[in-house]
Design an enzyme around this catalytic site. Structure first.
Site, short mmCIF file in Angstrom:
data_model
loop_
_atom_site.label_atom_id
_atom_site.label_comp_id
_atom_site.label_asym_id
_atom_site.label_seq_id
_atom_site.Cartn_x
_atom_site.Cartn_y
_atom_site.Cartn_z
N GLY B 56 0.48 -1.42 -0.02
CA GLY B 56 0.26 -0.50 0.30
C GLY B 56 0.81 1.30 -0.13
N GLY B 58 2.20 2.62 -2.80
CA GLY B 58 1.88 3.68 -3.68
C GLY B 58 2.45 3.34 -4.77
N GLU B 84 0.01 -8.42 -10.73
CA GLU B 84 -0.92 -9.00 -9.25
C GLU B 84 -2.10 -8.47 -9.40
OE1 GLU B 84 1.83 -9.16 -5.39
OE2 GLU B 84 1.52 -6.86 -5.92
N SER B 96 -8.82 6.58 -10.45
CA SER B 96 -8.90 8.25 -9.33
C SER B 96 -8.01 9.08 -9.63
CB SER B 96 -8.74 7.07 -7.66
OG SER B 96 -7.20 6.04 -7.97
N GLY B 297 -6.33 36.69 21.29
CA GLY B 297 -7.10 37.96 21.15
C GLY B 297 -6.73 39.38 20.87
N GLU B 324 -8.69 26.77 13.67
CA GLU B 324 -9.03 26.85 14.97
C GLU B 324 -10.34 27.16 15.38
OE1 GLU B 324 -7.15 30.24 17.26
OE2 GLU B 324 -5.59 29.00 17.95
N LYS B 461 8.85 44.22 10.37
CA LYS B 461 9.78 43.71 9.15
C LYS B 461 8.54 43.96 8.15
CE LYS B 461 11.11 39.37 7.92
NZ LYS B 461 12.16 38.61 7.57
#
Lengths: 109, 586
Positions: B56, B58, B84, B96, B297, B324, B461
């Protein structure tokens, strides 16, 4: 060339009815030592074990390369038992007669 | 081969081989995103490359993409020999990543051969070879004029054929044969459970180029990585590169893309805050990176969204990644400060993506972002906040990821804004690491004085532009951020009420001074008038005195003249009488 030779053997080999006849395909590539040995070996084995109730077709992939893909042939030589089913394969020059008989399910493995 | 190039061999003794790799080794580009850069051009042309890794990882997809891209982008038809996977599975698999295998096959650009080695129903008896396999490949290669081939996974031969001696002999023969035909081959293999090799030692046969794929899971996060272990006669990058599989294929992100040769834009784009635009002499540079850091804040998100608003108003697609808040939360919160982003969302100009930082690995995030960037093609990207990654990896890792991220975005001319939460000392370190990568760094801070907290903005800056180094105070109003002129007095920077008071105080002082000056002026005027009147009086006295003196002088002169006149008269009369004269002498 090889094919026609094999066909000749097959032609003179049918004595029984079609129902129980063994159908074998032998794939080779050219008239190599390996090919000739395999042909000789399978004929000897069939002659001794199938009592004329068989037909061997030798297919030269040099002549019919497309058949390698069609019939999924990678190893050379490959013997394919087409009938009775299900298909079974024996690869190699068929020099080990016991293995060939096991592969064709003529004797227990 | 030796016979063909005897002179060459003579001139380059074995000792020199390493120093002077064959120049201009021909390469076959894969077209796979990032891979050709890592391979400095592509795979060795006409030679086999080994790709190995665990289940798996890839490798099948990589080899398939290599062929599909070869067929579609480089006019090099290819053969896929599958040991295979069944054809149908392969077709679905490749669909895909956006390739239509049936179509490519119909166009004669691709051919698939499923080699099934049925071990159970096959018995071995005596010597054999794999000539049949050679014939199959040759047949397909001739039919489509193949330039490329993938063999996936060849080592199945080792499990289906009892005599490993035969497999080795045939594999050696196969690779020689492939090279003779000039096919650029990709051969896949499983990695052994031990580190550093394939299960059946396929690398023994393929020594030109070896690529290792890794699919590790660490801390419940799966990361795919690619590494070029070997590339004979060519430069290559030996680092591990993370990759993802997207709807457009494999996407590898090479770190070294940081070549600092991106096109620099001179165009300035608005920060979304007028005062800030002015301070930055026009705004941020297009394609630059901006960091807005500050403690909790300090309106970092609001600042970022001002930028977003300005971008959307220019009609530019903008991507906002939040680690967040959810999109609906963001929309609601921004509405409270007068920013309506729903409009832009509806118009498709703005895309907000919210996700947990822990959902992917650090690299995974980068790749995920790139995938969205590829799809959405934004001109601006905001990531809020990047410091979320610190929860997942070290600050070094975070900086490394941002390094790539900034680089990739820059190379596409995308302006990026990152927010960073700074609080503890550890974070500050990361802030510094990140800040060295960005072009503009804005720092927002809460300043606590006299029982209130006020927000100030520093421009730490800003590369390539004149900018004010001053602190500016800002407030969040119901129509967004508003910047005030900074107050810098003798007692430092003043903010909030203190600033207002100070301004008032100064005004009072100034008024007082004006009043005082006025009073002084009046006093001086009075003094002047006083002096003037005194001078006048003195002058008049003087005049009087002089007049009096003049009179007396005239009188005096008159009297003298009379005396002289009388004397003359007297002399004249004496000359007439001697008596008179002698009296006079006596």
């Amino acid at each position: 060339m090889v094919k026609s030779n094999a066909m000749a053997h097959a032609a003179g080999a049918h004595t029984n009815g079609d129902s129980g006849r063994w159908e074998l395909d032998l794939y080779v590539v050219g008239a190599t030592v390996l090919s000739l040995r395999a042909i000789a070996n399978i004929e000897q084995i069939c002659h001794s074990n199938l009592a004329g109730n068989y037909r061997i077709e030798v297919i030269d992939l040099d002549v019919h390369p497309e058949m390698a893909i069609e019939n999924n042939i990678s190893a050379i030589p490959t013997l394919v038992r087409r009938s009775p089913g299900p298909p079974r394969r024996v690869i190699g020059d068929l020099s080990d007669a016991t293995k060939v008989l096991q592969g064709l399910e003529l004797i227990e493995a | 081969m030796t016979a063909a190039t005897p002179a060459k061999k003579k001139s380059s003794p074995s000792g020199n081989k390493k120093i002077a790799p064959p120049l201009g080794i021909e390469k076959s580009p894969t077209g796979i995103t990032g891979l050709d850069e890592i391979l400095e051009g592509g795979l060795p042309k006409g030679r086999p490359t080994l790709v190995f890794g665990g289940a798996g990882c890839g490798k099948t997809l990589l080899s398939m993409e290599f062929l599909c891209r070869g067929a579609t982008q480089f006019d090099e038809p290819g053969i896929f020999v599958s040991f295979e996977e069944r054809r149908d599975d392969l077709v679905a698999n490749v669909a895909s990543i956006g390739f239509n295998v049936d179509e490519l096959e119909a166009q004669g650009k691709l051919a698939i051969d499923n080699v099934r080695l049925d071990g159970v129903n096959t018995t071995e008896s005596g010597a054999f070879n794999l000539e049949g396999l050679f014939i199959r490949i040759a047949t397909l290669a001739n039919a489509i004029g193949a330039k490329r081939i993938a063999l996936d996974t060849l080592e199945v031969l080792f499990t289906s054929i009892q005599d490993p001696g035969i497999v080795r002999t045939e594999l050696r023969r196969l690779f020689e044969w492939l090279k003779d035909r000039g096919l650029t081959a990709m051969v896949t293999a499983e990695s052994s459970s031990h580190q550093g090799g394939t299960r059946y030692g396929i690398e023994e046969f393929v020594s030109d180029c070896v690529i290792f794929l890794d699919h590790r899971t660490s801390d419940e996060r799966a990361v795919r990585r690619l590494r070029v272990l070997k590339y004979r006669g060519s430069l290559h990058h030996a680092d591990e590169f993370p990759f993802i599989i997207t709807s457009k294929g494999i996407n590898i992100l090479p770190v070294f893309a940081m070549r600092l040769d991106q096109q620099a834009f001179s165009e300035k784009i608005s920060t979304g805050v007028a005062h800030l635009d002015h301070t930055l002499t026009g705004g941020y540079y297009r394609g630059s990176s901006v960091l807005i850091s500050g403690s909790a804040g300090t309106a970092k998100t609001t600042f970022a969204f001002h930028f977003v608003r300005a971008a959307c108003e220019r009609g530019e697609r903008t991507l906002y990644i939040s680690y967040e808040e959810s999109p609906s939360q963001i929309v609601r919160n921004l509405r409270s400060v007068g920013l309506d982003v729903q409009v832009w969302l509806d118009e498709g100009l703005l895309r907000i993506e919210s996700l947990r930082p822990t959902l992917y690995s650090i690299e995974g995030h980068l790749l995920w972002l790139m995938q969205i960037v590829d799809e959405f093609e934004p001109r601006n990207v905001v990531i809020d906040p990047v410091t979320s990654f610190l929860r997942m990896g070290s600050s070094q890792q975070t900086a490394s990821m941002l390094f790539r991220e900034i680089d990739i975005l820059k190379s596409r001319g995308i302006t990026s804004v990152f927010t960073a939460l700074s609080s503890s000392g550890e974070d500050e370190h990361s802030e510094v690491l990140i800040s060295s990568l960005v072009d503009t760094w804005l720092l927002t801070r809460l300043v606590e004085t006299n029982g209130e907290r006020n927000r100030v903005l520093f421009i730490i800056k800003s590369r390539g532009m004149a900018h004010s180094n001053q602190v500016a105070e800002f407030g969040i109003t119901d129509h967004g951020i508003e910047l005030f002129d900074p107050y810098i007095g003798p007692s430092g920077v003043l903010t909030g009420t203190a600033r207002i008071l100070q301004v008032e105080k100064e005004r009072a002082v100034a008024e007082e001074r004006v009043e005082l000056m006025k009073r002084l002026q009046e006093r001086m005027e009075r003094k002047r008038l006083d002096v003037e009147s005194q001078v006048g009086a003195l002058w008049r006295a003087f005049e009087e005195e002089r007049a009096m003196l003049d009179d007396s002088v005239l009188e005096g002169v008159g009297a003298l003249e009379e005396v002289l006149h009388l004397r003359n008269l007297m002399r004249t009369s004496r000359w007439s009488t001697n008596d008179e004269l002698s009296d006079d002498n006596g």
